[in-house]
Write a protein that holds these residues in place. Structure first.
Motif, mmCIF file in Angstrom:
data_model
loop_
_atom_site.group_PDB
_atom_site.id
_atom_site.type_symbol
_atom_site.label_atom_id
_atom_site.label_comp_id
_atom_site.label_asym_id
_atom_site.label_seq_id
_atom_site.Cartn_x
_atom_site.Cartn_y
_atom_site.Cartn_z
ATOM 1 N N GLU A 291 0.844 -1.186 0.000
ATOM 2 C CA GLU A 291 0.000 0.000 0.000
ATOM 3 C C GLU A 291 0.877 1.232 0.000
ATOM 4 O O GLU A 291 2.061 1.189 0.315
ATOM 5 C CB GLU A 291 -0.928 0.000 1.215
ATOM 6 C CG GLU A 291 -1.968 -1.096 1.192
ATOM 7 C CD GLU A 291 -2.994 -0.907 2.300
ATOM 8 O OE1 GLU A 291 -3.087 0.220 2.830
ATOM 9 O OE2 GLU A 291 -3.691 -1.874 2.631
ATOM 10 N N GLY A 292 0.255 2.361 -0.354
ATOM 11 C CA GLY A 292 1.032 3.593 -0.410
ATOM 12 C C GLY A 292 0.162 4.820 -0.479
ATOM 13 O O GLY A 292 -0.773 4.987 0.304
ATOM 14 N N ILE A 293 0.433 5.663 -1.456
ATOM 15 C CA ILE A 293 -0.256 6.932 -1.624
ATOM 16 C C ILE A 293 -1.243 6.816 -2.778
ATOM 17 O O ILE A 293 -0.960 6.163 -3.792
ATOM 18 C CB ILE A 293 0.764 8.072 -1.862
ATOM 19 C CG1 ILE A 293 0.061 9.423 -1.907
ATOM 20 C CG2 ILE A 293 1.597 7.826 -3.100
ATOM 21 C CD1 ILE A 293 1.030 10.604 -1.885
ATOM 22 N N TYR A 294 -2.410 7.446 -2.609
ATOM 23 C CA TYR A 294 -3.485 7.342 -3.590
ATOM 24 C C TYR A 294 -3.813 8.738 -4.141
ATOM 25 O O TYR A 294 -3.989 9.682 -3.372
ATOM 26 C CB TYR A 294 -4.750 6.747 -2.968
ATOM 27 C CG TYR A 294 -4.593 5.338 -2.465
ATOM 28 C CD1 TYR A 294 -4.896 4.249 -3.275
ATOM 29 C CD2 TYR A 294 -4.141 5.089 -1.174
ATOM 30 C CE1 TYR A 294 -4.764 2.949 -2.815
ATOM 31 C CE2 TYR A 294 -4.005 3.796 -0.695
ATOM 32 C CZ TYR A 294 -4.316 2.727 -1.524
ATOM 33 O OH TYR A 294 -4.173 1.445 -1.067
ATOM 34 N N SER B 290 2.868 2.393 -4.528
ATOM 35 C CA SER B 290 3.210 1.761 -3.260
ATOM 36 C C SER B 290 4.269 2.594 -2.536
ATOM 37 O O SER B 290 4.940 3.450 -3.126
ATOM 38 C CB SER B 290 3.728 0.337 -3.490
ATOM 39 O OG SER B 290 4.994 0.371 -4.143
ATOM 40 N N LYS B 291 4.400 2.341 -1.251
ATOM 41 C CA LYS B 291 5.339 3.115 -0.434
ATOM 42 C C LYS B 291 6.755 3.040 -0.988
ATOM 43 O O LYS B 291 7.426 4.071 -1.137
ATOM 44 C CB LYS B 291 5.310 2.589 1.009
ATOM 45 C CG LYS B 291 6.301 3.279 1.939
ATOM 46 C CD LYS B 291 6.221 2.722 3.349
ATOM 47 C CE LYS B 291 7.250 3.387 4.261
ATOM 48 N NZ LYS B 291 7.171 2.880 5.656
ATOM 49 N N LEU C 49 8.777 6.333 -2.485
ATOM 50 C CA LEU C 49 9.959 6.873 -1.814
ATOM 51 C C LEU C 49 11.230 6.744 -2.638
ATOM 52 O O LEU C 49 12.180 7.506 -2.438
ATOM 53 C CB LEU C 49 10.150 6.183 -0.461
ATOM 54 C CG LEU C 49 9.059 6.447 0.579
ATOM 55 C CD1 LEU C 49 9.354 5.676 1.867
ATOM 56 C CD2 LEU C 49 8.921 7.934 0.874
ATOM 57 N N THR C 50 11.262 5.797 -3.559
ATOM 58 C CA THR C 50 12.483 5.593 -4.341
ATOM 59 C C THR C 50 12.429 6.213 -5.731
ATOM 60 O O THR C 50 13.463 6.332 -6.389
ATOM 61 C CB THR C 50 12.785 4.090 -4.491
ATOM 62 O OG1 THR C 50 11.660 3.437 -5.098
ATOM 63 C CG2 THR C 50 13.055 3.463 -3.142
ATOM 64 N N ARG C 51 11.233 6.623 -6.179
ATOM 65 C CA ARG C 51 11.112 7.107 -7.557
ATOM 66 C C ARG C 51 10.968 8.621 -7.664
ATOM 67 O O ARG C 51 11.139 9.174 -8.742
ATOM 68 C CB ARG C 51 9.899 6.472 -8.246
ATOM 69 C CG ARG C 51 9.851 4.965 -8.217
ATOM 70 C CD ARG C 51 11.004 4.330 -8.925
ATOM 71 N NE ARG C 51 10.816 2.895 -9.075
ATOM 72 C CZ ARG C 51 11.757 2.057 -9.448
ATOM 73 N NH1 ARG C 51 12.959 2.505 -9.721
ATOM 74 N NH2 ARG C 51 11.503 0.770 -9.564
#
Length: 474
Positions: A321-324, A386-387, A391-393
């Protein structure tokens, strides 16, 4: 520089560690498709449901579309069964010895049970897909088109391209924990999940090539994958493993490029437009915008569905899950607030979010714990990262804007409590006024009743010298 000035194929997509998801996990509906149409076409469900049949319990705005899809599907199935000798044509009856005979008879009805109809569709689907493409009849292809037309992976396709794909695609079956392909493999096919689910694993997300692969997504029925490497002519950017016994629809690379690739290009363009309009991505390079559009995936929720739940740990979730980002629809944000006077917590609405806004960033940026519950007010379509992907992209500047947004977007608990008190005072004042007005009206009605005598209105005359009142009928 606008992202549109960049090409959408070739070197632009040659990232070492990205992956692409079409279908339910990749870009939005094709250019020009309305969100309501996309949502209404989920009735024939390869998605997270179990039935092949369109739902007739859809919202009224999409019921006509869904009913029409259902009728088209059942018509194609009936025609296919007749052409394959499984049902008698209308006006004939079946002879147990010599096949069909001419005689007045009603057509062989399909079973009334939705489960039986779904079983017939499933059996027909598998029967057709085991045939070589050159042996599939027009009735075979037509039935495949009607069955797959609601799949997100095929949305927005021109009909002739859809027909060609249904003529060429094949079915693969994989047991649980089976490797579909490895990161770095040569790209040979495009896939759509027909049944089951697969997990997506990427290594090197932190910039080091020896980093262990991390699960970044789970794809379900109706989701497509594998097009990124096909469009950019690079090796696979992720590893795909089945999470359970899974059936996949497969299209070879050459057939993919001739049929559906242009549709996927349009989807990427639409997501790029959406991301470029969001202020947190201001200043991000065109290449990065396109890359985010490639790895973003779509999730859809009907009205009143809980999307995220307060207290959940996204790091321990079964699916990443992550940001929507809200592409269409509306959601409400609910949070448990402590009220000092009662020392009790109460769930309160703290925000309403609409098209273009986003949520879920607090858990992604902080502890991984969801600090609020988000519920769909209407049918919603969301873009999700996704989280680990988020955070990495994205850039440091984007992370900074997200943190600024977190402090400005939602009211503090104290503000919510104060607003609730003000609202309670306003409510009590409104109730008092309503009761006061109701009392006055009731007094007027009582006084009016006292001056009525079986429907005859009576007027009081002037008092007599003796002080007695007299009454006259009107």
């Amino acid at each position: 520089m606008d992202w549109k000035s960049k090409p959408t194929t070739g070197a632009l997509f040659q990232s070492s560690s990205g992956f692409s998801q079409s279908g339910g996990s990749s870009m939005s509906a094709a250019k020009g498709a309305k969100p309501s149409e996309s949502l209404s076409r989920q009735g024939i469900n390869f998605g997270r449901g179990t039935s092949f049949l369109p739902s007739v319990e859809s919202p009224s705005s999409s019921r006509d579309v869904t009913t029409a899809s259902h009728q088209a599907l059942m018509g194609a199935l009936n025609k296919w069964r007749i052409s394959n000798g499984l049902d008698a044509p209308q006006g004939t009856r079946r002879s147990s010895v010599s096949g069909f005979q001419s005689a007045p008879a009603s057509p062989s009805p399909l079973p009334s049970s939705p489960q039986n109809r779904a079983a017939k569709i499933e059996n027909a689907f598998k029967t057709i897909l085991v045939k070589p493409p050159q042996l599939r009849t027009p009735d075979d292809v037509q039935l495949l088109v009607e069955i797959t037309r609601a799949l997100y992976a095929f949305e927005g396709l021109e009909r002739d391209k859809h027909i060609e794909i249904c003529r060429l695609m094949r079915l693969e079956k994989h047991p649980a924990n089976s490797l579909v392909f490895n990161q770095g493999d040569e790209a040979k096919c495009w896939y759509v999940v027909k049944r089951g689910s697969v997990s997506v694993h990427c290594s090197g997300l932190g910039g080091t090539h020896d980093q262990a692969a991390q699960k970044v997504a789970v794809l379900h029925r109706g989701d497509g994958f594998g097009e990124l490497a096909l469009r950019s002519s690079t090796t696979r950017a992720a590893t795909i493993i089945t999470a359970e016994p899974t059936e996949l629809l497969v299209l070879d690379a050459a057939d993919y490029r001739r049929t559906i690739q242009i549709n996927h290009n349009h989807k990427v363009e639409e997501v790029c437009d959406f991301l470029a309009r969001n202020y947190i991505f201001k200043g991000i390079s065109p290449t990065s915008i396109v890359y985010l559009a490639e790895i973003i995936h779509v999730r859809r929720f009907p009205a009143e569905t809980t999307i995220v739940r307060e207290g959940d740990n996204i790091d321990n979730a079964l699916e990443p899950e992550g940001i929507y980002f809200i592409r269409s629809g509306e959601v409400r944000v609910l949070k448990h607030i402590l009220f000092p006077e009662s020392c009790k917590k109460k769930q309160m609405k703290v925000a309403t979010l609409r098209d273009g806004q986003f949520f879920g960033e607090i858990a992604v940026m902080n502890s991984g714990i969801r600090e609020a519950t988000v519920v769909a007010n209407s049918d919603v379509e969301l873009y999700c990262l996704s989280k680990i992907e988020f955070l990495t992209r994205i850039t440091v500047q984007t992370l900074k804007r997200v943190r600024e947004h977190m402090t400005e977007k939602y009211p503090t608990d104290a503000q919510v409590v104060a607003e609730h008190k003000d609202e309670a005072e306003r409510k009590r004042w409104d109730e008092y006024k309503s009761k006061l007005v109701a009392g006055i009206v009731q007094d007027i009605k009582v006084e009016h009743t006292r001056t009525r005598n079986f429907g005859n209105i009576m007027f009081r005359s002037d008092a007599t010298p003796e002080g007695k009142a007299t009454w006259k009928h009107f």
